[in-house]
Scaffold this active site. Structure first.
Site, short mmCIF file in Angstrom:
data_model
loop_
_atom_site.label_atom_id
_atom_site.label_comp_id
_atom_site.label_asym_id
_atom_site.label_seq_id
_atom_site.Cartn_x
_atom_site.Cartn_y
_atom_site.Cartn_z
N HIS A 191 -61.56 40.56 35.17
CA HIS A 191 -62.26 40.28 33.90
C HIS A 191 -62.91 38.90 34.02
O HIS A 191 -62.32 37.97 34.59
CB HIS A 191 -61.24 40.30 32.76
CG HIS A 191 -61.84 40.05 31.42
ND1 HIS A 191 -62.80 40.87 30.88
CD2 HIS A 191 -61.63 39.07 30.50
CE1 HIS A 191 -63.15 40.42 29.67
NE2 HIS A 191 -62.46 39.33 29.43
N CYS A 246 -61.26 42.99 24.75
CA CYS A 246 -61.94 42.89 26.05
C CYS A 246 -61.44 43.86 27.10
O CYS A 246 -62.12 44.10 28.10
CB CYS A 246 -61.81 41.47 26.60
SG CYS A 246 -62.69 40.28 25.64
N ASN A 269 -68.94 36.44 29.18
CA ASN A 269 -67.90 37.42 28.91
C ASN A 269 -68.51 38.53 28.04
O ASN A 269 -68.88 38.29 26.89
CB ASN A 269 -66.75 36.71 28.17
CG ASN A 269 -65.60 37.64 27.84
OD1 ASN A 269 -65.70 38.85 28.00
ND2 ASN A 269 -64.51 37.07 27.35
N1 ACO Z 1 -70.01 22.22 24.69
C1 ACO Z 1 -69.62 20.93 24.80
N2 ACO Z 1 -68.38 20.50 24.54
C2 ACO Z 1 -67.49 21.41 24.12
C3 ACO Z 1 -67.82 22.77 23.97
C4 ACO Z 1 -69.13 23.16 24.27
N3 ACO Z 1 -69.54 24.45 24.18
N4 ACO Z 1 -66.71 23.44 23.56
C5 ACO Z 1 -65.74 22.50 23.45
N5 ACO Z 1 -66.21 21.30 23.79
C6 ACO Z 1 -65.48 20.04 23.82
C7 ACO Z 1 -64.25 20.07 22.98
O1 ACO Z 1 -64.57 19.79 21.62
C8 ACO Z 1 -63.41 18.99 23.62
O2 ACO Z 1 -63.86 17.75 23.15
P1 ACO Z 1 -62.79 16.57 22.84
O3 ACO Z 1 -62.13 16.29 24.17
O4 ACO Z 1 -63.65 15.47 22.32
O5 ACO Z 1 -61.84 17.15 21.82
C9 ACO Z 1 -63.80 19.08 25.10
O6 ACO Z 1 -65.04 19.80 25.15
C10 ACO Z 1 -62.79 19.82 25.95
O7 ACO Z 1 -62.41 21.00 25.26
P2 ACO Z 1 -61.26 21.91 25.81
O8 ACO Z 1 -60.94 22.96 24.79
O9 ACO Z 1 -60.16 21.08 26.37
O10 ACO Z 1 -61.99 22.61 27.03
P3 ACO Z 1 -61.38 23.58 28.08
O11 ACO Z 1 -61.52 22.97 29.40
O12 ACO Z 1 -60.04 24.12 27.68
O13 ACO Z 1 -62.39 24.81 28.01
C11 ACO Z 1 -62.64 27.04 27.11
C12 ACO Z 1 -62.55 25.55 26.79
C13 ACO Z 1 -63.88 27.27 27.94
C14 ACO Z 1 -62.72 27.82 25.81
C15 ACO Z 1 -61.37 27.44 27.91
O14 ACO Z 1 -60.21 26.98 27.25
C16 ACO Z 1 -61.30 28.93 28.11
O15 ACO Z 1 -62.09 29.50 28.84
N6 ACO Z 1 -60.32 29.60 27.51
C17 ACO Z 1 -60.18 31.03 27.63
C18 ACO Z 1 -61.32 31.68 26.94
C19 ACO Z 1 -61.22 33.12 27.05
O16 ACO Z 1 -60.48 33.61 27.84
N7 ACO Z 1 -61.97 33.82 26.27
C20 ACO Z 1 -61.88 35.23 26.26
C21 ACO Z 1 -60.93 35.61 25.21
S1 ACO Z 1 -60.31 37.22 25.37
C22 ACO Z 1 -61.57 38.14 25.39
O17 ACO Z 1 -62.06 38.37 26.47
C23 ACO Z 1 -62.11 38.64 24.03
#
Ligand code: ACO
Length: 355
Positions: free
Chosen positions: A249, A111, A279
């Site tokens: 970003h 990224c 993203n």
């Molecule tokens: N829709 C509905 N529910 C979902 C989804 C979805 N798309 N995805 C996950 N869930 C659920 C999970 O299964 C979990 O359920 P559970 O509590 O029953 O286990 C619940 O939602 C909460 O999941 P978390 O992983 O705790 O959610 P979080 O608040 O951490 O958000 C996310 C997840 C959005 C991925 C976050 O952690 C994030 O943004 N991380 C960084 C991502 C990132 O930076 N990406 C770029 C990578 S680097 C690059 O740019 C290539």
């Protein structure tokens, strides 16, 4: 002292839109979850290869700088979704532009690729290797997405942005930067089936599975970007109050909010377009800078801070001194071919092709 001023900028957002409601037609997800956890409302899906998006963004950047393709000394294409390994993707952009005098480099830091490309081009101009450069951040992750995995499928989109850099003697362009990588944590964003590690192993290249530890990436993204910003400001003897606009970003609105809080930056000092594109990986920060210019958020002579992070886990921050021109010199008719499909139809085609 020599600097590399950014005199041209352009973007190419493919027209097909994939909304959160579209995603909920084939994934167990919904608009409320995606908006509250990420800030994303829609993203673009490309109907053309990544080089074609990059070509249009470059043609617009050249027009904005008032230059023609024959003037270009160097093209650096930042991405992790190149159409081919050999020949490289920057040579395809050279061919499409007819930039026959340009050297061509592909660069992958996931990224952050567009921002690392900006560093390399700036350094080569300062070193006197070239007088100018086209810098690209472009990505088509839709083709390599695991569309059955809601943890990642909702987060990414396609697009491209480009800059034209040229030699200048006054302080301008990238004036300080900080680049790094949490290599020890590289496994928390690891995509199976994407790269030669998987060739001749009974796996089909492109049949990807994303090992994606969202919460761990989240934490390191905030730490990496904050540290990079601190280093850059220290190098220039500046404080956060002296920055006119932070253009981060755009991987998650909550990551941006956490970063802004650490900086003590108010809402109006942070540029956000994550709701429109999700993203776009290598294109994310470059696209945000282009849109900040288009929306009049960048004033002449302003100081801009651009933190980024990506797979690897690479991180970076760039401090830019913008010049006195914030409007393009010219425009171009170069555009993508029309797209007669919706984002959802394009994704359904990718899913069907994988079956
Ligand atoms: N829709 C509905 N529910 C979902 C989804 C979805 N798309 N995805 C996950 N869930 C659920 C999970 O299964 C979990 O359920 P559970 O509590 O029953 O286990 C619940 O939602 C909460 O999941 P978390 O992983 O705790 O959610 P979080 O608040 O951490 O958000 C996310 C997840 C959005 C991925 C976050 O952690 C994030 O943004 N991380 C960084 C991502 C990132 O930076 N990406 C770029 C990578 S680097 C690059 O740019 C290539």
């Amino acid at each position: 002292m020599i600097y590399a001023d950014i005199t041209g900028w352009g973007k190419c957002a493919p027209p097909a839109i994939l909304t959160n409601a579209d995603l909920s037609t084939f994934l167990d997800t919904d608009d409320a979850w995606i908006v509250s956890r990420t800030g994303m409302k829609e993203r673009r899906i490309s109907h053309v290869p990544v080089s074609d998006l990059a070509h249009v963004a470059c043609a617009r950047a050249l027009a904005a700088a008032g230059k023609s393709a024959g003037d270009v000394d160097l093209i650096i294409f930042g991405s992790c979704t190149f159409d081919q390994m050999v020949p490289n993707a920057s040579s395809r952009v050279q061919q499409l532009l007819a930039a026959d005098n340009a050297a061509c480099i592909d660069l992958n830091t996931a990224c952050t690729s567009g921002m690392y490309a900006l560093s390399v081009a700036t350094a080569m101009i300062k070193a006197g290797s070239v007088k100018n450069a086209l810098v690209i951040g472009a990505e088509v992750t839709s083709v390599l997405m695991d569309w059955s995995d809601r943890d990642v499928a909702v987060l990414f989109g396609d697009g491209a942005a480009a800059f034209f850099l040229e030699v200048k003697e006054e302080k301008s362009g990238v004036v300080a930067e900080s680049l790094g990588c949490f290599g020890k944590n590289r496994d928390i964003l690891d995509v199976t089936g994407w790269g030669l590690k998987y060739a001749n192993k009974g796996l089909v290249l492109g049949e990807t599975k994303w090992n994606f530890n969202g919460q761990e990436i989240f934490k390191r993204a905030v730490v990496g970007m904050s540290r990079a910003c601190d280093i850059v400001l220290e190098k220039e003897g500046l404080t956060y109050e002296e920055i006119d606009l932070v253009i981060p970003h755009q991987a998650n609105l909550r990551i941006i909010d956490a970063l802004a809080k650490r900086m003590g930056a108010s809402e109006e000092k942070v540029y956000i377009n994550i709701h429109r594109y999700g993203n776009i990986s290598a294109a994310t920060t470059p696209m945000a800078l282009v849109e900040a210019l288009e929306e009049g958020r960048v004033a002449p002579e302003s100081k801009l801070l651009l933190p980024a992070f990506g797979g690897g886990l690479t991180w970076s921050a760039h401090l830019l001194h913008w010049g006195d021109r914030i409007k393009p010199i010219g425009t171009t008719d170069v555009d993508l071919p029309p797209c007669d499909k919706t984002g959802l139809q394009l994704v359904q085609e990718i899913i069907a092709a994988k079956k």
